[in-house]
Structure formats: C-alpha cells, structure tokens
Write an enzyme that holds these catalytic residues in place. Structure first.
Site, PDB file in Angstrom:
ATOM      1  N   ARG A   8       6.665  -8.055   1.914  1.00  9.74           N
ATOM      2  CA  ARG A   8       7.482  -7.627   3.059  1.00  9.74           C
ATOM      3  C   ARG A   8       8.086  -8.825   3.772  1.00  9.74           C
ATOM      4  O   ARG A   8       9.243  -8.810   4.177  1.00  9.74           O
ATOM      5  CB  ARG A   8       6.672  -6.790   4.048  1.00  9.74           C
ATOM      6  CG  ARG A   8       7.571  -6.325   5.202  1.00  9.74           C
ATOM      7  CD  ARG A   8       6.877  -5.462   6.210  1.00  9.74           C
ATOM      8  NE  ARG A   8       6.416  -4.229   5.615  1.00  9.74           N
ATOM      9  CZ  ARG A   8       5.313  -3.613   5.983  1.00  9.74           C
ATOM     10  NH1 ARG A   8       4.552  -4.133   6.921  1.00  9.74           N
ATOM     11  NH2 ARG A   8       4.973  -2.489   5.417  1.00  9.74           N
ATOM     12  N   ASP A  37      -1.670   6.732   6.485  1.00  7.73           N
ATOM     13  CA  ASP A  37      -1.622   5.300   6.743  1.00  7.73           C
ATOM     14  C   ASP A  37      -2.581   4.992   7.899  1.00  7.73           C
ATOM     15  O   ASP A  37      -2.872   5.873   8.701  1.00  7.73           O
ATOM     16  CB  ASP A  37      -0.184   4.926   7.130  1.00  7.73           C
ATOM     17  CG  ASP A  37       0.104   3.456   6.918  1.00  7.73           C
ATOM     18  OD1 ASP A  37      -0.775   2.741   6.406  1.00  7.73           O
ATOM     19  OD2 ASP A  37       1.213   3.017   7.261  1.00  7.73           O
ATOM     20  N   LYS A  75       0.847  -1.213   0.000  1.00  4.38           N
ATOM     21  CA  LYS A  75       0.000   0.000   0.000  1.00  4.38           C
ATOM     22  C   LYS A  75       0.880   1.261   0.000  1.00  4.38           C
ATOM     23  O   LYS A  75       0.655   2.175  -0.795  1.00  4.38           O
ATOM     24  CB  LYS A  75      -0.948  -0.007   1.208  1.00  4.38           C
ATOM     25  CG  LYS A  75      -1.920  -1.188   1.187  1.00  4.38           C
ATOM     26  CD  LYS A  75      -2.842  -1.201   2.366  1.00  4.38           C
ATOM     27  CE  LYS A  75      -2.170  -1.548   3.672  1.00  4.38           C
ATOM     28  NZ  LYS A  75      -1.607  -2.917   3.719  1.00  4.38           N
ATOM     29  N   THR A  76       1.880   1.275   0.875  1.00  8.66           N
ATOM     30  CA  THR A  76       2.778   2.440   0.937  1.00  8.66           C
ATOM     31  C   THR A  76       3.594   2.536  -0.348  1.00  8.66           C
ATOM     32  O   THR A  76       3.803   3.630  -0.894  1.00  8.66           O
ATOM     33  CB  THR A  76       3.727   2.298   2.144  1.00  8.66           C
ATOM     34  OG1 THR A  76       2.945   1.962   3.282  1.00  8.66           O
ATOM     35  CG2 THR A  76       4.494   3.563   2.414  1.00  8.66           C
ATOM     36  N   THR A 132      -5.679  -1.604   6.710  1.00  8.75           N
ATOM     37  CA  THR A 132      -5.769  -3.060   6.729  1.00  8.75           C
ATOM     38  C   THR A 132      -7.212  -3.465   7.029  1.00  8.75           C
ATOM     39  O   THR A 132      -7.547  -4.633   6.976  1.00  8.75           O
ATOM     40  CB  THR A 132      -4.854  -3.633   7.838  1.00  8.75           C
ATOM     41  OG1 THR A 132      -5.120  -2.889   9.034  1.00  8.75           O
ATOM     42  CG2 THR A 132      -3.410  -3.506   7.488  1.00  8.75           C
TER      43      THR A 132
HETATM   44  P1  ADP Z   1       2.067  -1.972   3.182  1.00  2.00           P
HETATM   45  O1  ADP Z   1       2.102  -0.470   3.101  1.00  2.00           O
HETATM   46  O2  ADP Z   1       0.907  -2.582   2.468  1.00  2.00           O
HETATM   47  O3  ADP Z   1       2.181  -2.479   4.590  1.00  2.00           O
HETATM   48  P2  ADP Z   1       4.633  -1.759   1.855  1.00  2.00           P
HETATM   49  O4  ADP Z   1       4.261  -0.882   0.724  1.00  2.00           O
HETATM   50  O5  ADP Z   1       5.360  -1.129   2.997  1.00  2.00           O
HETATM   51  O6  ADP Z   1       3.347  -2.541   2.401  1.00  2.00           O
HETATM   52  O7  ADP Z   1       5.480  -2.975   1.230  1.00  2.00           O
HETATM   53  C1  ADP Z   1       6.389  -3.741   1.989  1.00  2.00           C
HETATM   54  C2  ADP Z   1       7.632  -4.039   1.187  1.00  2.00           C
HETATM   55  O8  ADP Z   1       7.310  -4.974   0.169  1.00  2.00           O
HETATM   56  C3  ADP Z   1       8.219  -2.818   0.468  1.00  2.00           C
HETATM   57  O9  ADP Z   1       9.272  -2.272   1.179  1.00  2.00           O
HETATM   58  C4  ADP Z   1       8.698  -3.352  -0.868  1.00  2.00           C
HETATM   59  O10 ADP Z   1      10.067  -3.623  -0.796  1.00  2.00           O
HETATM   60  C5  ADP Z   1       7.960  -4.647  -1.054  1.00  2.00           C
HETATM   61  N1  ADP Z   1       6.925  -4.547  -2.107  1.00  2.00           N
HETATM   62  C6  ADP Z   1       5.626  -4.229  -1.925  1.00  2.00           C
HETATM   63  N2  ADP Z   1       4.944  -4.273  -3.082  1.00  2.00           N
HETATM   64  C7  ADP Z   1       5.838  -4.644  -4.024  1.00  2.00           C
HETATM   65  C8  ADP Z   1       5.732  -4.878  -5.443  1.00  2.00           C
HETATM   66  N3  ADP Z   1       4.568  -4.757  -6.085  1.00  2.00           N
HETATM   67  N4  ADP Z   1       6.833  -5.237  -6.104  1.00  2.00           N
HETATM   68  C9  ADP Z   1       8.016  -5.377  -5.444  1.00  2.00           C
HETATM   69  N5  ADP Z   1       8.178  -5.186  -4.109  1.00  2.00           N
HETATM   70  C10 ADP Z   1       7.111  -4.830  -3.410  1.00  2.00           C
END
Ligand code: ADP
Length: 369
Positions: free
Chosen positions: A255, A147, A102-103, A196
């Site tokens: 992650r 977030d 998401k981030t 989430t």
């Molecule tokens: P969320 O915000 O949903 O908790 P993040 O955006 O922080 O998740 O993603 C976690 C990690 O996963 C990131 O640091 C990145 O390295 C990896 N990641 C997430 N989505 C992708 C993607 N589509 N392709 C490659 N790596 C990804």
C-alpha cells in the site's frame, strides 16, 4: 415464527470488493491505522480518488498476486480442494500489519472460489442484530469478510460462535418476561477475518478459524514487481531503476509502495515531463520527507523521542505516545512493526529500546546507561 428485523444502526454492507470505510475510528483524529500506513497522518481521511486508485491496482486472482508465496500456495490448495468437494471454504483469518494485502487476498479467495463477498468491520458490528442482518442475507458459499475483527464486541463475538461452528444463530427477541430465543438456521458460508492484532483475538474466536495466515513484509524485489505492475496499469513511463528506487523506500508494504508511486507520478507530471526518472523519484520522496530507508517524520520522531527523552529506553508505549501526542494504536500498528523488522527498535519486558543502527541512521549518539 419469523425473527423481527434487528433494530439499531445498520451494519456496513458491501457486495463488491470495495474496501470497508473506516467508520468507527479508534484514533482521535478520525482515521485508522490502515489509513495511517498510507502515512496520511492528518485529520484527512484517504480521499475517494486514492481509494479508487488502490482498488484498480488490486490483483484479482492468485496468479496476479505478488509475494506471500507460502500463503498463496496454501490458499490455492485449499481452494482447489473445496472446489473438488463442492464445499464452501473453511473460515480463515489473515493477520499482519496494515497494507500487506489482507483485504486483497480475501477478494482474491472469493473470486477464485466463485463466491459473492459481503464486507463489514469489527467496530461497525455493535449488536447481535447487526450481524443477524448480514448472516440472514448470506447464500451458500458466500464469503463474509470482517475487517479489524479483533474489535468485535464480546456479545457480537459470542453470537458469531454458533454461526461459525454449527451454521445457526440463537437470536433473542423481546426482553424480560417476553424474551424468546429463536434458533435460526443459516446457509454454509465462509467467514474471513482480518486483523493487525492477532494477539487481541480471544482464544475461542481464534480456534474457530480453520486456516490462519500471517502476512509478512515484502522484499524490495517483490515490491519492485508490484510497482512495475502498477506503473503498467497506470500507463506510466518509468526509466530503468525507478521502481526499485521507490520499492526500497516502501517499508515492505504494497500500500505504501502504490501510494508513493502516485506521489511520484504527480511530481513528474507537474515538475517534469511525466516520465519517472531517478532524479524525479528522489526529489518527490524528499518532498514527502521520506528518507533513504523509507522512514517518515513520525518514525523519526518516535526514534528521536526514544533516544533523547528516554535516553535510549526502555520506555513504555503509553509514555512514548504521550510524548509524541499520538495514539498508542498508531504507534503499535503503524510505526513499530517496521522499525522492529529493520532492527531499529527492540521490544523488551521493560519497554522499547533504541538500537545502535537507529542512532547511526539518525546521526545521534547512543546514550550510555
Ligand atoms: P490490508 O487489507 O492488509 O490493509 P490491502 O489488501 O488493502 O491491505 O492492500 C493494500 C494495497 O496493496 C492494495 O490495494 C493492492 O493494490 C496492494 N497489494 C496488496 N497485496 C498485493 C499483492 N500481493 N500483489 C500486488 N499488490 C498488492
């Protein structure tokens, strides 16, 4: 008249694509579900080094992103259309379990649109004044990322409605007889919310997002691609089949995949020559107590409690949380989604039930009810 500077704690404000620190944890131990998905189930927060590790692995453009094909296609059209019209993007909501991107997608969207990004999180924005500080510093087209948006307080949420819809806020200064409401015009911006728990968002807030995107778990193939890219960025030497091996145990979550890669890298550097082999991967993950399906000790305790203490269920989430000494949020955000996805747990009106596959995996006999 100029609005007075808002008082109280300042909202967290980042202008880079650095992840918002989890300041107001909803977990007693001081870590959030987002961290727990990295399976740091201890009082220790993610170390700064780990955060840097993640940031450096974050894809910067839509082309660099792997998986979530459907969402990426829709985003690429929305970005192209907004560019063509020379307008800011509509407000968007990304929802799904922690660690799915998401981030990352928020940063990618801002980068692709050529917009600046300012980040905060639901629990950090306590009063209307906190949001006011953020909104008044925003330029045309900027992205405001919130977030854990489901954790915004009701007053803050109501304060944001006119900002999202009419690009203005009504800010009250002073109180009692001297109270004055100032109508403050803003610059057109894009609010991107991440959560989430989309179900916890109020209907009025949800309806103000023009685009809602659900992020799903990644396939093993997609995670293999992500791990191969990460290994390349980290200059790791991998024997054939090692990224697949880690991907299969990554709970469908990038992650987790990147975190396990780091653990295996450490193990390879200390116990081996630094090269990632199948044997090194297996030994490193065994040490991490990750089983063949990627389940860790907390997942297994959850299943065991359900199977033995509650005779296979149904059991309420509060009861399970009390039995395990964990927070309900951790179980709901971190543990359950993947167990539901792989069919190890059923969610019924009366509570959670364990399935036959889960009992077989754990070598337990399913209780007859
Ligand atoms: P969320 O915000 O949903 O908790 P993040 O955006 O922080 O998740 O993603 C976690 C990690 O996963 C990131 O640091 C990145 O390295 C990896 N990641 C997430 N989505 C992708 C993607 N589509 N392709 C490659 N790596 C990804």
């Amino acid at each position: 008249m100029v609005a007075q500077a808002p008082h109280g704690p300042k909202p967290i404000l980042h202008t880079t694509n650095y992840r918002t620190p989890p300041c107001c944890s909803f977990l007693q131990n001081g870590y959030t579900a987002d961290m727990a998905i990295g399976r740091v189930i201890s009082a220790q927060a993610l170390s700064e080094a780990e955060e840097t590790f993640n940031v450096s692995l974050r894809p910067k453009s839509l082309d660099e992103c792997i998986g979530q094909q459907n969402v990426r296609e829709k985003l690429s059209i929305a970005i192209a259309a907004a560019k063509k019209r020379g307008e800011p993007l509509e407000h968007m909501l990304f929802y799904g379990p922690p660690g799915l991107g998401k981030t990352t997608l928020t940063n990618v969207v801002a980068h692709e649109r050529g917009a600046r990004i300012r980040s905060s999180s639901g629990p950090a924005l306590v009063k209307a004044g906190d949001v006011m500080g953020l909104l008044t510093n925003i330029n045309v087209g900027d992205v405001l990322f919130i977030d854990e948006i489901h954790r915004l307080s009701t007053p803050v949420e109501e304060f944001i409605y006119p900002a999202m819809e009419d690009v203005r806020v009504d800010f009250t200064v002073d109180s009692g007889l001297h109270a004055k409401t100032i109508n403050f015009p803003l610059k057109r911006f894009t609010l991107i919310g991440a959560t989430t728990r989309a179900g916890l968002l109020s209907a009025p807030l949800r309806s103000r997002f023009g685009m809602l995107y659900h992020l799903d778990f990644y396939t093993t193939g997609e995670l293999t691609e992500i791990l191969s890219r990460s290994a390349q960025l980290l200059k790791l030497v991998c024997e054939e089949g090692t990224p697949e091996r880690i991907a299969a145990r990554s709970r469908g979550t990038p992650r987790v995949a990147n975190r396990l890669l780091k653990r295996v890298r450490d193990y390879a550097q200390v116990k081996g020559s630094g090269t990632l082999s199948i044997e090194i991967v297996d030994n490193a993950l065994k040490m991490e107590q990750i089983d063949a399906l990627g389940l860790d000790e907390l997942d297994r305790s959850f299943l065991r409690a359900l199977a033995t203490v509650y005779n296979g269920g149904p059991a309420g989430i509060e009861a399970l949380a009390a039995t395990l000494g964990e927070e309900r949020d951790t179980l709901e955000d971190v543990v359950e989604p993947y167990l539901l996805q792989i069919g190890f747990v059923r969610r019924t009106k009366r509570g959670r039930e364990i399935t036959r596959q889960a009992c077989e995996h754990l070598g337990l006999e399913q209780q007859k009810r």
